[in-house]
Design a protein around this motif. Structure first.
Motif, PDB file in Angstrom:
ATOM      1  N   MET A  99       0.802  -1.220   0.000  1.00 22.29           N
ATOM      2  CA  MET A  99       0.000   0.000   0.000  1.00 22.29           C
ATOM      3  C   MET A  99       0.837   1.274   0.000  1.00 22.29           C
ATOM      4  O   MET A  99       0.309   2.349  -0.273  1.00 22.29           O
ATOM      5  N   VAL A 100       2.119   1.172   0.288  1.00 23.38           N
ATOM      6  CA  VAL A 100       3.021   2.318   0.113  1.00 23.38           C
ATOM      7  C   VAL A 100       3.436   2.405  -1.353  1.00 23.38           C
ATOM      8  O   VAL A 100       3.439   3.486  -1.949  1.00 23.38           O
ATOM      9  N   LEU A 101       3.748   1.255  -1.957  1.00 22.51           N
ATOM     10  CA  LEU A 101       4.137   1.233  -3.370  1.00 22.51           C
ATOM     11  C   LEU A 101       3.002   1.693  -4.273  1.00 22.51           C
ATOM     12  O   LEU A 101       3.227   2.267  -5.337  1.00 22.51           O
ATOM     13  N   SER A 102       1.779   1.469  -3.831  1.00 20.61           N
ATOM     14  CA  SER A 102       0.609   1.876  -4.602  1.00 20.61           C
ATOM     15  C   SER A 102       0.497   3.400  -4.702  1.00 20.61           C
ATOM     16  O   SER A 102      -0.248   3.926  -5.536  1.00 20.61           O
ATOM     17  N   ARG A 103       1.259   4.132  -3.872  1.00 20.73           N
ATOM     18  CA  ARG A 103       1.263   5.600  -3.952  1.00 20.73           C
ATOM     19  C   ARG A 103       1.789   6.089  -5.293  1.00 20.73           C
ATOM     20  O   ARG A 103       1.438   7.183  -5.742  1.00 20.73           O
ATOM     21  N   ALA A 104       2.632   5.273  -5.953  1.00 17.46           N
ATOM     22  CA  ALA A 104       3.149   5.668  -7.262  1.00 17.46           C
ATOM     23  C   ALA A 104       2.017   5.775  -8.282  1.00 17.46           C
ATOM     24  O   ALA A 104       2.070   6.586  -9.211  1.00 17.46           O
ATOM     25  N   ALA A 105       0.988   4.973  -8.112  1.00 22.03           N
ATOM     26  CA  ALA A 105      -0.146   4.995  -9.043  1.00 22.03           C
ATOM     27  C   ALA A 105      -1.227   5.983  -8.624  1.00 22.03           C
ATOM     28  O   ALA A 105      -1.862   6.613  -9.481  1.00 22.03           O
ATOM     29  N   PHE A 106      -1.448   6.149  -7.310  1.00 26.77           N
ATOM     30  CA  PHE A 106      -2.571   6.951  -6.827  1.00 26.77           C
ATOM     31  C   PHE A 106      -2.169   8.306  -6.240  1.00 26.77           C
ATOM     32  O   PHE A 106      -3.030   9.122  -5.949  1.00 26.77           O
ATOM     33  N   GLY A 107      -0.865   8.544  -6.071  1.00 21.87           N
ATOM     34  CA  GLY A 107      -0.416   9.736  -5.367  1.00 21.87           C
ATOM     35  C   GLY A 107      -0.272   9.412  -3.891  1.00 21.87           C
ATOM     36  O   GLY A 107      -0.925   8.504  -3.358  1.00 21.87           O
ATOM     37  N   VAL A 108       0.571  10.167  -3.209  1.00 20.38           N
ATOM     38  CA  VAL A 108       0.884   9.877  -1.807  1.00 20.38           C
ATOM     39  C   VAL A 108      -0.358   9.949  -0.927  1.00 20.38           C
ATOM     40  O   VAL A 108      -0.558   9.128  -0.027  1.00 20.38           O
ATOM     41  N   ASN A 109      -1.220  10.927  -1.158  1.00 23.13           N
ATOM     42  CA  ASN A 109      -2.452  11.041  -0.377  1.00 23.13           C
ATOM     43  C   ASN A 109      -3.637  10.339  -1.049  1.00 23.13           C
ATOM     44  O   ASN A 109      -4.541   9.840  -0.378  1.00 23.13           O
ATOM     45  N   GLY A 110      -3.639  10.296  -2.369  1.00 23.24           N
ATOM     46  CA  GLY A 110      -4.702   9.607  -3.091  1.00 23.24           C
ATOM     47  C   GLY A 110      -4.751   8.125  -2.759  1.00 23.24           C
ATOM     48  O   GLY A 110      -5.811   7.487  -2.830  1.00 23.24           O
ATOM     49  N   GLN A 111      -3.609   7.565  -2.366  1.00 20.09           N
ATOM     50  CA  GLN A 111      -3.523   6.154  -2.017  1.00 20.09           C
ATOM     51  C   GLN A 111      -4.409   5.783  -0.824  1.00 20.09           C
ATOM     52  O   GLN A 111      -4.750   4.616  -0.637  1.00 20.09           O
ATOM     53  N   LYS A 112      -4.821   6.783  -0.039  1.00 20.46           N
ATOM     54  CA  LYS A 112      -5.655   6.468   1.128  1.00 20.46           C
ATOM     55  C   LYS A 112      -7.024   5.913   0.712  1.00 20.46           C
ATOM     56  O   LYS A 112      -7.671   5.213   1.498  1.00 20.46           O
ATOM     57  N   VAL A 113      -7.451   6.194  -0.519  1.00 21.74           N
ATOM     58  CA  VAL A 113      -8.741   5.655  -0.999  1.00 21.74           C
ATOM     59  C   VAL A 113      -8.679   4.127  -1.071  1.00 21.74           C
ATOM     60  O   VAL A 113      -9.463   3.440  -0.398  1.00 21.74           O
ATOM     61  N   PRO A 114      -7.754   3.532  -1.855  1.00 25.46           N
ATOM     62  CA  PRO A 114      -7.667   2.065  -1.835  1.00 25.46           C
ATOM     63  C   PRO A 114      -7.119   1.535  -0.512  1.00 25.46           C
ATOM     64  O   PRO A 114      -7.395   0.392  -0.136  1.00 25.46           O
ATOM     65  N   GLY A 115      -6.350   2.363   0.211  1.00 25.94           N
ATOM     66  CA  GLY A 115      -5.778   1.926   1.487  1.00 25.94           C
ATOM     67  C   GLY A 115      -6.836   1.557   2.505  1.00 25.94           C
ATOM     68  O   GLY A 115      -6.726   0.547   3.204  1.00 25.94           O
ATOM     69  N   VAL A 116      -7.878   2.372   2.591  1.00 23.35           N
ATOM     70  CA  VAL A 116      -8.978   2.090   3.532  1.00 23.35           C
ATOM     71  C   VAL A 116      -9.692   0.805   3.142  1.00 23.35           C
ATOM     72  O   VAL A 116     -10.004  -0.041   3.988  1.00 23.35           O
ATOM     73  N   VAL A 117      -9.943   0.619   1.836  1.00 21.25           N
ATOM     74  CA  VAL A 117     -10.595  -0.608   1.353  1.00 21.25           C
ATOM     75  C   VAL A 117      -9.736  -1.821   1.705  1.00 21.25           C
ATOM     76  O   VAL A 117     -10.232  -2.838   2.204  1.00 21.25           O
ATOM     77  N   SER A 118      -8.431  -1.720   1.446  1.00 17.32           N
ATOM     78  CA  SER A 118      -7.514  -2.824   1.727  1.00 17.32           C
ATOM     79  C   SER A 118      -7.504  -3.179   3.209  1.00 17.32           C
ATOM     80  O   SER A 118      -7.522  -4.364   3.575  1.00 17.32           O
ATOM     81  N   TRP A 119      -7.484  -2.158   4.051  1.00 19.03           N
ATOM     82  CA  TRP A 119      -7.449  -2.399   5.499  1.00 19.03           C
ATOM     83  C   TRP A 119      -8.719  -3.120   5.958  1.00 19.03           C
ATOM     84  O   TRP A 119      -8.655  -4.090   6.722  1.00 19.03           O
ATOM     85  N   LEU A 120      -9.861  -2.673   5.474  1.00 19.53           N
ATOM     86  CA  LEU A 120     -11.127  -3.304   5.859  1.00 19.53           C
ATOM     87  C   LEU A 120     -11.197  -4.748   5.361  1.00 19.53           C
ATOM     88  O   LEU A 120     -11.663  -5.646   6.074  1.00 19.53           O
ATOM     89  N   VAL A 121     -10.727  -4.977   4.128  1.00 13.09           N
ATOM     90  CA  VAL A 121     -10.737  -6.339   3.575  1.00 13.09           C
ATOM     91  C   VAL A 121      -9.855  -7.267   4.404  1.00 13.09           C
ATOM     92  O   VAL A 121     -10.257  -8.382   4.751  1.00 13.09           O
ATOM     93  N   SER A 122      -8.641  -6.806   4.733  1.00  9.73           N
ATOM     94  CA  SER A 122      -7.714  -7.637   5.509  1.00  9.73           C
ATOM     95  C   SER A 122      -8.290  -7.976   6.879  1.00  9.73           C
ATOM     96  O   SER A 122      -8.291  -9.141   7.294  1.00  9.73           O
TER      97      SER A 122
END
Length: 499
Positions: A99-122
């Motif tokens: 989810m840190v590497l995903s910042r390259a695709a979504f932006g450093v702060n934009g990554q929080k959108v998929p980050g929240v989904v990922s956290w809930l799924v896990s």
């Protein structure tokens, strides 16, 4: 300022301490000692579970034949874990959690959108595994004639939670050692289980199961993919970030796929043979997977079977909680990594206690909630895989932590793609627990306009009619849309970032 981990104990000291203090920061070059073949152990141990046998019943539940189910199983399991392997390449390129590497695709702060989904799924999936372990203990104890009431469930909850939380808090090195041991224990117990239940297979009954439609095969395929590889895809790079920098990407994909897929393919195929041999067994597995599988065993093997089943479920939960802790840190929560894993472990424990002791009707709505999150997770996976395919160089590690760096604060193309693909995907999936989770019956809103299904509000409970209604095309649509739009729309952006 560099975010390379220059402080804290090195790998040898970490091994002596038993607790990994490295959080989401970049792994030191001196600690990147893992080889692609090392990926076999965590992926194999987390997926060599007798629970995998129960998927045979789930697959045949789509009313397809054995040969169709065989194709669906082999393709679904291997392809889904291969997608995990592609995501794992990012770990080698950037030495940071997924989810840190995903910042390259979504932006450093934009990554929080998929980050929240990922956290809930896990958190959701690992709580589900812990619940299965506790309920399996009560069921097997009951079969043995031992106490299986509240006291047993409390003790099982304490033991299961303690195992998961303590290993997750200890971190990478302890988990890798633990997984290599659990691989042998659970693998051996599973082989013994298969040998003891071979005579339950009725090959004539299996062959008599009629073929289903192509749409039913697609539905089964989506279920297999989400139940196996796609269920792990948001944490795939967490286990490859310690890979040596000269490790081949193809080797990482291969070992990730082989380790994750080999056991599920064999177990589900065996499960197909068992479930196809007995309709009663297949029905029981749907209600209580591990307990029902235990009914086929002689009494002397019930305790080893229970221990192996619990250890396998714990093994999967440990990987998830470790990674959900890292995801929590990537969202901006400023606590040490062991504390983040502990926080998520406490949430898992509370969720398990609620379901086991208090919830009257929770499992259906809970699974409905997880299936709903599977659509945006598939969209994220498509975006991330395309981003990895477009990149020719390693990540700029400092920029992953700097909103003013080359990856920026928000990549609105990626955020918009994920949102759009998720909305369209939700329109093509249906709530399998319509009567129990009525709040989720808004899904499938594109099926009727597209002529793919009809919603029937029956007195006995709402359901969908139509050949495509339960194919859950929305998951595949979100995955493909995420990949195609990103690969086309962000090509120039990635080229500019790497210039």
């Amino acid at each position: 300022m560099s975010h390379t981990a220059t402080t804290g104990p090195g790998v040898e000291q970490t091994r002596r301490l038993g607790v990994e203090t490295t959080g989401i920061e970049i792994i030191e070059e001196s600690e990147r000692t893992a080889r692609p073949r090392d990926l076999f152990w965590p992926w194999f141990a987390a997926n060599v579970s007798v629970f995998g046998i129960s998927y045979g019943s789930f697959v045949l539940g789509f009313a397809i034949s054995f040969r169709q189910a065989l194709v669906v199983t082999v393709v679904g399991v291997i392809v889904s874990f291969a997608l995990c392997g592609i995501i794992a390449i990012a770990g080698k390129r950037g030495s940071a959690p997924t989810m840190v590497l995903s910042r390259a695709a979504f932006g450093v702060n934009g990554q929080k959108v998929p980050g929240v989904v990922s956290w809930l799924v896990s958190i959701g999936w690992e709580t589900f595994l812990a619940i299965l372990a506790v309920l399996a203990t009560a069921t097997i104890f009951d079969q043995l004639g031992w106490a299986s009431g509240t006291g047993t469930k409390i003790a099982a909850t304490v033991v299961v939670a303690a195992l998961i939380v303590s290993a997750s808090v200890a971190g990478y090195h302890v988990i890798m050692r633990m997984q290599s041991v659990l691989t042998w224990i659970t693998g051996l117990a599973t082989i013994v289980y298969v040998l003891l239940t071979l005579d339950e297979i009725d090959w004539a009954a299996v062959q008599e199961i009629p073929d289903g439609s192509a749409q039913q095969m697609v539905g089964a395929l989506v279920m297999v993919m989400t139940g196996f590889g796609l269920g792990w895809i948001n944490i795939a790079a967490d286990w490859s970030r310690y890979q040596h920098r000269d490790a081949k990407g193809s080797s990482i994909v291969a070992w990730n796929t082989f380790g994750g897929a080999i056991a599920p393919v064999l177990l589900v195929v065996f499960g197909l043979l068992l479930a196809g041999s007995s309709g009663e067994l297949s029905l029981g597995i749907s209600a209580d997977p591990i307990g029902t599988l235990g009914t086929l065993l002689p009494t002397w093997f019930l305790v080893p079977f229970l221990v192996a089943a619990i250890l396998a479920l714990v093994s999967g939960a440990v990987l998830g909680i470790y990674s959900s802790g890292l995801t929590l840190l990537s969202l901006g929560v400023r606590i040490p990594r062991p504390a983040a894993a502990f926080v998520d472990g406490v949430l898992l424990t509370l969720g398990t206690i609620w379901v086991v002791f208090f919830a009257e009707d929770f499992l259906g709505p809970f699974q409905s909630f997880l299936i709903t999150l599977g659509v945006p997770l598939a969209a994220w996976a498509g975006i991330m895989i395309a981003d990895i395919a477009l990149r020719k160089r390693d990540y700029d590690e400092d920029a992953l932590f700097d909103a003013r760096g080359r990856y920026g604060s928000f990549d609105w193309v990626s955020v918009g793609t994920m949102v759009g693909a998720s909305v369209l995907g939700w329109g093509l999936v249906v709530n399998n627990f319509a009567a129990d989770a009525t709040w989720n019956n808004w899904q499938g809103f594109l099926l009727e306009p597209l002529g793919l299904g009809t919603y029937v509000d029956d007195a006995a409970g709402p359901y969908w009619e139509g050949p495509w209604a339960y194919a859950n095309l929305g998951v595949l649509l979100a995955l493909v849309l995420g990949f195609v739009v990103t690969y086309v729309a962000r090509r120039s952006t990635v080229r500019r970032q790497e210039a």
